[in-house]
Structures are given as structure tokens and as C-alpha cells.
Design a protein around this motif. Structure first.
Motif, PDB file in Angstrom:
ATOM      1  N   ASP A 146       0.827  -1.216   0.000  1.00 22.13           N
ATOM      2  CA  ASP A 146       0.000   0.000   0.000  1.00 22.13           C
ATOM      3  C   ASP A 146       0.853   1.256   0.000  1.00 22.13           C
ATOM      4  N   LEU A 147       1.855   1.280   0.882  1.00 18.81           N
ATOM      5  CA  LEU A 147       2.729   2.457   0.966  1.00 18.81           C
ATOM      6  C   LEU A 147       3.412   2.705  -0.368  1.00 18.81           C
ATOM      7  N   ALA A 148       3.870   1.616  -1.013  1.00 20.79           N
ATOM      8  CA  ALA A 148       4.555   1.769  -2.298  1.00 20.79           C
ATOM      9  C   ALA A 148       3.563   2.202  -3.378  1.00 20.79           C
ATOM     10  N   ALA A 149       2.351   1.658  -3.346  1.00 20.29           N
ATOM     11  CA  ALA A 149       1.345   2.020  -4.362  1.00 20.29           C
ATOM     12  C   ALA A 149       0.949   3.490  -4.219  1.00 20.29           C
ATOM     13  N   ARG A 150       0.951   3.990  -2.987  1.00 22.00           N
ATOM     14  CA  ARG A 150       0.590   5.405  -2.763  1.00 22.00           C
ATOM     15  C   ARG A 150       1.785   6.341  -2.967  1.00 22.00           C
TER      16      ARG A 150
END
Ligand code: NAP
Length: 309
Positions: free
Chosen positions: A269-273
Motif C-alpha cells: 500500500d505504501l509503495a502504491a501510494r
């Protein structure tokens, strides 16, 4: 791609292997990108033993691709898995392959916003980095020293520590200093005089240290600058951690394994955001894994090496 013996990259060879249909709880994944990690050359180099009955060694524990078949009860950590799903695999096995059978427990959906190569090499280093910042209890206002900040684990540890509000001092070769500054770290060069350079960068002191390198220098400087040994951690200096009494992390430790499994969706999630970035340094054809390993062992460009089947 397997290691048919213990030794250097010359033991790597491509084989054709017939895979059975996935059994219960298994998923057949066709890989589009595979993460390369030092543990793989350490494995066939004999760092973890040379038991010949384990040969050929099927290498690799992470990658990204598409699900091409599923067994019964193929439910992953984020729910049921179906043919056609774009997925990320970690802690899988034998991912140095065009296709491999993986336990559903290692298969997570790849967020659409996260590129296949970035995703393929995110989770081994990302979960390790998460484990380090958690172990030393990085929190808002801390000053944290990260040894090997420009390495694959180091870069993610820097970003995760920054997200927690820490000031980060990172050791690296001069050529990597601008990149470290761009992600908010204060770079210092490792080598003779390191402790003084860190003191200059952190006149108020250092609260915690994360060692991703394993040299005596990294350990000695950490012990010299950080008062509380519980706030020093290494992922590479196993002997020194035992001798000097500070935490050491490995994926084989049950607490670390549980933490690393738990934080996978959060990291994706952190990487996708875009809150963390996993730089892809270089790609190699899968058949050139040996060349990737040879380059990874020496000074190399910042970021992850990725194999393309
Ligand atoms: N225990 C675990 O659970 C675990 C998990 C993952 C990885 N690891 C281990 O952690 C280590 C790092 O892995 P990685 O994937 O981050 O490797 P990596 O991408 O190759 O990074 C290693 C970094 O170390 C830096 N370095 C080299 N010599 C140094 C020195 N003398 N002092 C300070 N820094 C130095 C290099 O940065 P410069 O280019 O700036 O010199 C290099 O980028 C490996 O040994 C790996 O096996 C352990």
C-alpha cells in the motif's frame, strides 16, 4: 534457474522441470519479474551449509506475475486467489523460474498503481527494513543511524524511519549521497573517522542504529554512539550481535517471520501510494542470474536488481 552444486555463479544452470497441477493451498504463478537478494548467492556459496542432499537448490523467494492455475482452498493473506490475478509473491520459494508452485500464504494481490518490477523486489527488503525500525522502536523525534543506507534494505529503512518522524543519518559511498539527501537522509561516508562524522551530523546524539552491512566498523560505531543496546539492531553481523549482546534479525526467527508476513500488505500500500519508493537499479535476463549476483557482491548502482524470465 537452479544451483546444481555449491560454489560460485558457475554452478547456476537453467533446467526444464515439469510442474504438477497445484495441490490444495497451492498456486501456480507465471513470473514477469523476480527480486534478486544477496541471500541467494550466499545459499549456493555455502554460507548456510553444504548439504548435498538439498541440491539442486531452487533459488528465490520473491517475484511478481500472474496466477495461471490454483489448487483447492487457494486463499491468500488478502483473500481467495483466482486465475488471472496479478500478484506479488513473498515468502515464496523457487521464484527464479518462468513458473513456480507457491503456497497461497505467500501470494498477495499487486496493487494496480505499483509497477511489476518495483513490486517484485519490494517485500524481502521492505519487510526486513520494517522489522529493523520496529525492533529499535523508531519514533517521532528520534535520531537514527543507518549503516548501508544506500543498499536495498537500507533505502527502505531510511524511508520507513522518516515516515515515523525520525531524523536519519545514513552511511554510504559519496556517489550515493545526493540520492540519500533526496529521500530526506543526512549522508555520511563510511570508513576511518565515521564516529566523528556522525557526531558532527548529530550534535544532540544518536538514539538508535540499524546495521545492514555487518562490518566491525558499523557495529563499533553503533555501540559507541547509542547508549541503549536494545536500540541497536543488525541484519548481517550475527557473530558480533551474539558477542556484544544486541538484537540480530533473520527471517528464520518465528517472531520476525510473523512480523514480516503481517506487514506485507501495508508495504504494498505504501509503495502504491508513493509514500515509499523501491528503486529498480538494473534488470537482467533470468538466465544471467550469475552475472547479477557477481555485480551485486561489489559496489553497484543504487536499488534492486530484477530478473526477467
Ligand atoms: N537478516 C535478514 O533477515 C536479512 C534480510 C535481508 C538482507 N540481509 C542481508 O543484509 C545485507 C544487505 O542486503 P541488501 O539487499 O541491502 O544488499 P545491497 O543492496 O547490496 O546493499 C548493501 C550496501 O552496503 C553498502 N556497503 C558496502 N560496503 C560497506 C561498508 N564497508 N560500510 C558501509 N556500507 C557498505 C553498499 O552501499 P554503497 O554503494 O553506498 O557503498 C551497498 O549498497 C546482505 O548481507 C543481506 O544478505 C539480511
Amino acid at each position: 534457474m537452479v544451483a546444481k552444486a555449491f560454489g560460485g555463479p558457475e554452478v547456476l544452470t537453467v533446467i526444464d522441470e515439469e510442474l504438477p497441477a497445484p495441490g490444495p493451498g497451492e498456486v501456480l504463478v507465471e513470473f514477469r519479474a523476480i527480486g534478486v537478494n544477496p541471500v541467494e548467492y550466499k545459499q549456493y556459496g555455502g554460507a548456510f551449509g553444504t548439504d548435498e542432499s538439498t541440491l539442486p537448490l531452487h533459488l528465490g523467494s520473491e517475484g511478481a506475475g500472474i496466477v495461471v492455475a490454483v489448487g483447492d482452498d487457494a486463499t491468500g493473506p488478502s483473500g481467495p486467489i483466482s486465475v488471472g490475478d496479478e500478484v506479488v509473491v513473498y515468502r515464496g520459494s523457487g521464484t527464479y523460474a518462468e513458473q513456480a508452485l507457491e503456497p497461497a500464504s505467500a501470494v498477495l494481490p499487486r496493487p494496480a498503481a505499483l509497477g511489476v518490477q518495483e513490486a517484485a523486489g519490494l517485500l524481502l527488503t521492505g519487510t526486513t527494513a520494517y522489522d529493523t525500525v520496529e525492533t529499535v522502536g523508531v519514533s517521532d523525534g528520534d535520531v537514527v543511524l543507518i549503516h548501508g543506507a544506500a543498499g536495498a534494505v537500507g533505502l527502505l529503512a531510511v524511508q520507513l524511519a522518516k515516515l515515523r518522524g525520525a531524523t536519519v543519518i545514513g552511511t554510504a559511498r559519496e556517489v550515493n549521497h545526493d540520492y540519500l539527501r533526496s529521500i530526506g537522509a543526512i549522508p555520511v561516508t563510511y570508513g576511518e573517522g565515521l564516529a566523528d562524522r556522525v557526531r558532527d551530523a548529530a550534535p544532540g546524539g544518536v538514539d538508535a542504529a540499524i546495521d545492514t552491512v555487518g562490518t566491525d566498523e558499523a557495529v563499533d560505531v553503533s555501540l559507541e554512539l547509542v547508549k541503549d543496546k536494545a536500540r541497536i539492531v543488525t541484519i548481517a553481523a550475527f557473530g558480533r550481535a551474539a558477542a556484544d549482546g544486541f538484537p540480530v534479525l533473520g527471517g528464520g526467527n518465528p517472531a520476525s517471520a510473523a512480523l514480516r508476513d503481517r506487514v506485507r500488505p501495508e508495504l504494498l500500500d505504501l509503495a502504491a501510494r508513493g509514500e515509499i519508493t523501491n528503486v529498480v537499479a538494473k534488470t537482467f535476463p533470468l538466465a544471467d542470474a550469475g552475472r547479477a549476483h557477481t555485480e551485486l557482491k561489489t559496489a553497484h548502482p543504487i536499488g534492486k536488481f530484477i530478473l526477467l524470465p
